[in-house]
Design a protein around this motif. Sequence first.
Motif, PDB file in Angstrom:
ATOM      1  N   UNK A   1       0.870  -1.172   0.000  1.00 39.62           N
ATOM      2  CA  UNK A   1       0.000   0.000   0.000  1.00 39.62           C
ATOM      3  C   UNK A   1       0.909   1.224   0.000  1.00 39.62           C
ATOM      4  N   UNK A   2       1.142   1.773  -1.173  1.00 39.51           N
ATOM      5  CA  UNK A   2       1.943   2.990  -1.272  1.00 39.51           C
ATOM      6  C   UNK A   2       1.122   4.225  -0.926  1.00 39.51           C
ATOM      7  N   UNK A   3      -0.204   4.119  -1.080  1.00 41.37           N
ATOM      8  CA  UNK A   3      -1.068   5.282  -0.856  1.00 41.37           C
ATOM      9  C   UNK A   3      -2.278   4.873  -0.022  1.00 41.37           C
ATOM     10  N   UNK A   4      -2.438   5.507   1.112  1.00 42.61           N
ATOM     11  CA  UNK A   4      -3.594   5.287   1.975  1.00 42.61           C
ATOM     12  C   UNK A   4      -4.869   5.623   1.192  1.00 42.61           C
ATOM     13  N   UNK A   5      -5.862   4.735   1.249  1.00 45.44           N
ATOM     14  CA  UNK A   5      -7.101   4.989   0.507  1.00 45.44           C
ATOM     15  C   UNK A   5      -7.738   6.298   0.918  1.00 45.44           C
ATOM     16  N   UNK A   6      -7.539   6.730   2.162  1.00 43.33           N
ATOM     17  CA  UNK A   6      -8.110   7.997   2.622  1.00 43.33           C
ATOM     18  C   UNK A   6      -7.441   9.180   1.927  1.00 43.33           C
ATOM     19  N   UNK A   7      -6.166   9.034   1.601  1.00 40.24           N
ATOM     20  CA  UNK A   7      -5.478  10.098   0.879  1.00 40.24           C
ATOM     21  C   UNK A   7      -6.001  10.229  -0.547  1.00 40.24           C
ATOM     22  N   UNK A   8      -6.347   9.082  -1.155  1.00 43.87           N
ATOM     23  CA  UNK A   8      -6.964   9.129  -2.485  1.00 43.87           C
ATOM     24  C   UNK A   8      -8.323   9.824  -2.396  1.00 43.87           C
ATOM     25  N   UNK A   9      -9.119   9.442  -1.398  1.00 49.46           N
ATOM     26  CA  UNK A   9     -10.428  10.064  -1.224  1.00 49.46           C
ATOM     27  C   UNK A   9     -10.300  11.557  -0.958  1.00 49.46           C
ATOM     28  N   UNK A  10      -9.313  11.963  -0.192  1.00 49.99           N
ATOM     29  CA  UNK A  10      -9.138  13.384   0.107  1.00 49.99           C
ATOM     30  C   UNK A  10      -8.894  14.184  -1.164  1.00 49.99           C
ATOM     31  N   UNK A  11      -8.120  13.618  -2.088  1.00 53.00           N
ATOM     32  CA  UNK A  11      -7.868  14.298  -3.360  1.00 53.00           C
ATOM     33  C   UNK A  11      -9.160  14.523  -4.133  1.00 53.00           C
ATOM     34  N   UNK A  12     -10.133  13.625  -3.941  1.00 53.67           N
ATOM     35  CA  UNK A  12     -11.428  13.749  -4.616  1.00 53.67           C
ATOM     36  C   UNK A  12     -12.352  14.699  -3.874  1.00 53.67           C
ATOM     37  N   UNK A  13     -12.422  14.561  -2.561  1.00 53.69           N
ATOM     38  CA  UNK A  13     -13.417  15.307  -1.785  1.00 53.69           C
ATOM     39  C   UNK A  13     -13.129  16.796  -1.718  1.00 53.69           C
ATOM     40  N   UNK A  14     -11.842  17.171  -1.629  1.00 49.17           N
ATOM     41  CA  UNK A  14     -11.530  18.590  -1.499  1.00 49.17           C
ATOM     42  C   UNK A  14     -12.095  19.411  -2.662  1.00 49.17           C
ATOM     43  N   UNK A  15     -11.747  19.111  -3.920  1.00 51.65           N
ATOM     44  CA  UNK A  15     -12.286  19.936  -5.005  1.00 51.65           C
ATOM     45  C   UNK A  15     -13.745  19.665  -5.332  1.00 51.65           C
ATOM     46  N   UNK A  16     -14.173  18.398  -5.204  1.00 53.40           N
ATOM     47  CA  UNK A  16     -15.537  18.055  -5.604  1.00 53.40           C
ATOM     48  C   UNK A  16     -16.566  18.763  -4.735  1.00 53.40           C
ATOM     49  N   UNK A  17     -16.252  18.899  -3.439  1.00 55.89           N
ATOM     50  CA  UNK A  17     -17.209  19.502  -2.521  1.00 55.89           C
ATOM     51  C   UNK A  17     -16.677  20.759  -1.846  1.00 55.89           C
ATOM     52  N   UNK A  18     -15.484  21.213  -2.245  1.00 55.01           N
ATOM     53  CA  UNK A  18     -14.946  22.444  -1.685  1.00 55.01           C
ATOM     54  C   UNK A  18     -14.681  22.354  -0.198  1.00 55.01           C
ATOM     55  N   UNK A  19     -14.199  21.207   0.292  1.00 54.83           N
ATOM     56  CA  UNK A  19     -14.016  21.019   1.730  1.00 54.83           C
ATOM     57  C   UNK A  19     -12.754  21.718   2.230  1.00 54.83           C
ATOM     58  N   UNK A  20     -12.860  22.265   3.424  1.00 50.91           N
ATOM     59  CA  UNK A  20     -11.720  22.846   4.113  1.00 50.91           C
ATOM     60  C   UNK A  20     -10.996  21.752   4.898  1.00 50.91           C
TER      61      UNK A  20
END
Length: 419
Positions: A376-395
């Motif tokens: 696991x080179x990349x935590x699945x939560x880090x992948x999700x964070x890349x999606x959630x920040x721009x998609x929903x404008x999360x701080x």
Amino acid sequence: MNTSHPRRRALLASTLLAAGTAALPRAWAQALPTARGQGRLVVVFLRGALDGLSAFVPWSDPEYARLRPGIAIPPPDGSGQSTIRLDGSFGLHPALAMLEPLWREQVLAFVPAAGSPDGTRSHFDAQYQWETARPGQSGDAPGWLNLLAAQLGGTGGDAQPRILGVGEANPRLLAGREPVQLVAHGKAAQRAGALENPRQREALMTLYDGDDAVSQAFRRGAAERMDTARTLSADLQQEMQAASNGAAPPALLEQDARNLATLMRKDRSLRLGFLSAGGWDTHVGQGAASGQLADNLRKLGAALAQLRRDLHEPGDVVVVASEFGRTTAENGTRGTDHGHGNAMWLIGNPVAGGRWHGQWSGLARANLHEGRDLPVHHDFRAVLAQVLRPTFGLQDRQLAAVLPGASWDARLDGLLRRA
């Protein structure tokens, strides 16, 4: 299909963990600026552990064919029974040919070695940890998709649902304070015990004896499960059924995708969607370019193509994931066993597609987790964070509330395009 209680709350246990109060991980400070914010997200979860090395084939790695002498997908040769070349490293399983245009249109991407930092090989534990975004933890926790709904302005109680789940009756991912609209076809109908008991089977088949697409898909799925049941031991059947955790077989996935997209288009307040399919626990007779896994991938590909046709607005993103991956080497029964790292897929206009993202270290034994699995080179939560920040404008504080304990992974920057 059971459409009762359209605004019911999903799966509240007596006590839920508080969310959003923990200190922010320091790495969030390196995150990209907030952008866009008006998107929609659909999560497709594959219960049972999809073999990502068959979906996205590392065809040029010399270790691949050596590790899988009986189930390796042949290298690209244009025959229709070989790997579909994506680039010099990876290709698509031929059963996923309907997704190749999405790669060429640069709206399909994947992270080849993602997953949970926890090393469990228990389906139950890994699925729970993925759905609550709490690797290595147990206890009663809400699903991260429900926590996300709260960050989108949810108020709990009887507020207008922002989450839609189609197919599965009780997904942990949707559990929490926020209301959920569920359209379930009943997990009890998918249990092998129900399908193998003649009286119950007759009753279920009567329910789905029409000519509509749902009934036809149910009957196909039931037949497939009965055929598989005749060839597997009782213990293995039980394990594979448990791995599906109430999810329907892939035969129902395309219709579920169509239903979900229809409802999300009609109700713009539904910004979060969930689909699932079981049947990915391929310990025996996995197959290569054809066979058990190929049949399931073909159905998955059709469902994803359907989602792309129906949900293609500028902010729409589809994420496909499984609880963990499978062994890099095939086992003695022409299958693969429980592994660690796996591919996560992304589809949508915001996705920087036509390429894979993140770190890939190949299949040499020295680079494998415990000498046998993808790391696991990349935590699945880090992948999700890349999606959630721009998609929903999360701080930052909102990301920390939805994905507790996660950190920003700058190696994945560029996974989604900037606005």
